[in-house]
Enzyme design. Structure first.
Site, PDB file in Angstrom:
ATOM      1  N   PRO A 103      66.987 -32.797  55.188  1.00  0.00           N
ATOM      2  CA  PRO A 103      65.921 -33.753  55.520  1.00  0.00           C
ATOM      3  C   PRO A 103      65.510 -34.542  54.279  1.00  0.00           C
ATOM      4  O   PRO A 103      65.622 -34.018  53.167  1.00  0.00           O
ATOM      5  CB  PRO A 103      64.756 -32.857  55.967  1.00  0.00           C
ATOM      6  CG  PRO A 103      65.266 -31.454  55.978  1.00  0.00           C
ATOM      7  CD  PRO A 103      66.510 -31.395  55.174  1.00  0.00           C
ATOM      8  N   GLY A 105      63.168 -35.911  51.338  1.00  0.00           N
ATOM      9  CA  GLY A 105      62.004 -35.298  50.688  1.00  0.00           C
ATOM     10  C   GLY A 105      62.025 -33.784  50.787  1.00  0.00           C
ATOM     11  O   GLY A 105      60.993 -33.135  50.832  1.00  0.00           O
ATOM     12  N   GLY A 107      63.640 -31.709  48.606  1.00  0.00           N
ATOM     13  CA  GLY A 107      63.863 -31.026  47.331  1.00  0.00           C
ATOM     14  C   GLY A 107      65.316 -30.620  47.141  1.00  0.00           C
ATOM     15  O   GLY A 107      65.661 -29.906  46.201  1.00  0.00           O
ATOM     16  N   LEU A 108      66.194 -31.082  48.047  1.00  0.00           N
ATOM     17  CA  LEU A 108      67.607 -30.685  47.971  1.00  0.00           C
ATOM     18  C   LEU A 108      68.471 -31.756  47.319  1.00  0.00           C
ATOM     19  O   LEU A 108      69.692 -31.732  47.439  1.00  0.00           O
ATOM     20  CB  LEU A 108      68.142 -30.380  49.383  1.00  0.00           C
ATOM     21  CG  LEU A 108      67.447 -29.242  50.136  1.00  0.00           C
ATOM     22  CD1 LEU A 108      68.071 -29.066  51.516  1.00  0.00           C
ATOM     23  CD2 LEU A 108      67.531 -27.932  49.341  1.00  0.00           C
ATOM     24  N   GLY A 109      67.839 -32.707  46.651  1.00  0.00           N
ATOM     25  CA  GLY A 109      68.629 -33.746  45.989  1.00  0.00           C
ATOM     26  C   GLY A 109      69.196 -34.765  46.951  1.00  0.00           C
ATOM     27  O   GLY A 109      70.214 -35.405  46.671  1.00  0.00           O
ATOM     28  N   SER A 111      68.024 -37.661  47.754  1.00  0.00           N
ATOM     29  CA  SER A 111      67.966 -39.018  47.188  1.00  0.00           C
ATOM     30  C   SER A 111      69.126 -39.243  46.220  1.00  0.00           C
ATOM     31  O   SER A 111      69.836 -40.244  46.307  1.00  0.00           O
ATOM     32  CB  SER A 111      66.650 -39.242  46.446  1.00  0.00           C
ATOM     33  OG  SER A 111      65.578 -38.833  47.236  1.00  0.00           O
ATOM     34  N   ALA A 112      69.317 -38.299  45.292  1.00  0.00           N
ATOM     35  CA  ALA A 112      70.399 -38.454  44.315  1.00  0.00           C
ATOM     36  C   ALA A 112      71.749 -38.535  45.020  1.00  0.00           C
ATOM     37  O   ALA A 112      72.627 -39.316  44.631  1.00  0.00           O
ATOM     38  CB  ALA A 112      70.384 -37.290  43.323  1.00  0.00           C
ATOM     39  N   ASP A 154      69.337 -33.690  38.905  1.00  0.00           N
ATOM     40  CA  ASP A 154      69.986 -34.024  40.181  1.00  0.00           C
ATOM     41  C   ASP A 154      71.238 -34.877  39.958  1.00  0.00           C
ATOM     42  O   ASP A 154      72.279 -34.656  40.586  1.00  0.00           O
ATOM     43  CB  ASP A 154      69.016 -34.760  41.109  1.00  0.00           C
ATOM     44  CG  ASP A 154      67.895 -33.848  41.607  1.00  0.00           C
ATOM     45  OD1 ASP A 154      67.648 -32.814  40.965  1.00  0.00           O
ATOM     46  OD2 ASP A 154      67.275 -34.174  42.632  1.00  0.00           O
TER      47      ASP A 154
HETATM   48  C1  MEV Z   1      63.909 -32.745  41.219  1.00  0.00           C
HETATM   49  O1  MEV Z   1      64.881 -32.114  42.010  1.00  0.00           O
HETATM   50  C2  MEV Z   1      63.062 -31.801  40.471  1.00  0.00           C
HETATM   51  C3  MEV Z   1      62.042 -32.342  39.482  1.00  0.00           C
HETATM   52  O2  MEV Z   1      62.114 -31.485  38.343  1.00  0.00           O
HETATM   53  C4  MEV Z   1      62.255 -33.781  39.084  1.00  0.00           C
HETATM   54  C5  MEV Z   1      63.405 -34.015  38.135  1.00  0.00           C
HETATM   55  O3  MEV Z   1      63.956 -33.065  37.559  1.00  0.00           O
HETATM   56  O4  MEV Z   1      63.742 -35.198  37.932  1.00  0.00           O
HETATM   57  C6  MEV Z   1      60.645 -32.196  40.091  1.00  0.00           C
END
Ligand code: MEV
Length: 324
Positions: A103, A105, A107-109, A111-112, A154
């Site tokens: 999904p 947002g 936290g699994l990267g 966007s990258a 990321d």
């Molecule tokens: C991103 O996955 C995690 C953060 O540490 C941001 C970053 O490292 O750029 C919050």
């Protein structure tokens, strides 16, 4: 053509890594697939897990811009990826279809991975063969523009794959264990830019306290890196629990993430923590074997969460001409 890009988890060190402390992250076998073909205008459609939307981007005198109504922060990454690809020499319009197994947002990267796929696809359709290092830098540029600040984590994981340690500009591959993990989505997106801003606000209010927490997070990440290389998954788990406590102190866990972490620990995980930017998104748990990982994923699904058993993958993004 198709670019297939792995998603990632952070085993230790998020947030503090943005301020120069180390972090340990791993590419996982959840993927973003970016299919692209030449077209008379550039059109991007996206399909993320649990979320459907599309955008249209158009070239104006000041560069590419979003012209669809349907805006989410995630789309800024897409537009900036197209802009960055143009800066690197891409010169084609393309129909781009994105399918991301995570999904937005989360936290699994995601966007990258999406940025990586768009940049590589547009450059290759333009007859260029970008080096992985160029792509890594380009992803970080886009993240910095959209989020205000970004570490190399990321961008490194989606281009290099495997398990990596990142500290400032230094990155190294860690050879050791690749334990089964469970990734569990809290159902609430946690946009990276907002999470970073939340931590930065706290740092401005209580700089000594936050710097102290970040130093501790950095120490834990160093020990996680050693434990990975020593093959000590039990220690990795224990340190992930410590890291979760420190990240909670920074204010980036949530009630649901805490619930997931507690359910995972009580049902057999060696350790569990929020992963990525937090303030929503996902938690990650580690295991010695696949069987308890499967059981914990089932338990988490039974209480209403989406959960996946994942393994690390070596190598970063891969391309194919067929899109097969
Ligand atoms: C991103 O996955 C995690 C953060 O540490 C941001 C970053 O490292 O750029 C919050």
């Amino acid at each position: 053509m198709e670019v297939k890009v792995p998603l990632k988890v952070i085993l230790s060190g998020e947030h503090a890594v943005v301020y120069g402390h180390p972090a340990v992250a791993a590419a996982i076998d959840m993927w973003t697939r970016v299919r692209a073909e030449p077209h008379d205008s550039t059109v991007i459609s996206t399909r993320y897990f649990g979320f459907e939307a599309g955008i249209r981007v158009e070239r104006r005198s000041d560069g590419w811009t979003v012209v669809s109504e349907d805006l989410l922060n995630e789309f800024s990454y897409l537009v900036e990826a197209v802009n960055e690809a143009e800066r690197m020499g891409a010169n084609v319009d393309a129909k781009i279809d994105i399918h991301c197994e995570g999904p937005p947002g989360s936290g699994l990267g995601t966007s990258a991975s999406v940025v990586c796929g768009i940049i590589v696809a547009l450059l290759k359709l333009s007859g260029l063969e970008p080096e992985r290092e160029e792509v890594r830098e380009a992803i970080r540029n886009v993240e910095k523009r959209v989020q205000g600040r970004a570490s190399w984590t990321d961008a490194t994981v989606v281009t290099m794959g495997g398990v990596v340690k990142v500290k400032g500009e230094d990155v190294s591959k860690l050879n050791g264990i690749e334990p089964p993990m469970v990734v569990c989505y809290s159902g609430e997106p946690g946009p990276t830019a907002e999470a970073l801003e939340k931590v930065e606000r706290l740092r401005r209010k209580a700089p000594d306290v936050v710097e102290g927490l970040m130093e501790r997070i950095g120490e834990v990440a160093e020990e996680v890196a050693s434990a990975v290389e020593d093959g000590n998954v039990e220690k990795v788990g224990l340190l992930m629990n410590v890291n979760h406590g420190l990240l909670s102190a920074l204010g980036v866990s949530t009630l649901r993430i805490d619930e997931i972490v507690n359910v995972a620990r009580r049902s057999g995980a060696l350790g569990a923590k929020v992963t990525g930017a937090g303030t929503g998104g996902c938690a990650v748990a580690v295991f010695e074997d696949e069987e308890p990982a499967r059981r914990v994923a089932e338990t988490l699904r039974a209480v209403g969460y989406d959960a996946w058993v994942v393994r690390t993958v070596s190598g970063g993004y891969r391309t194919s001409d067929s899109g097969a």
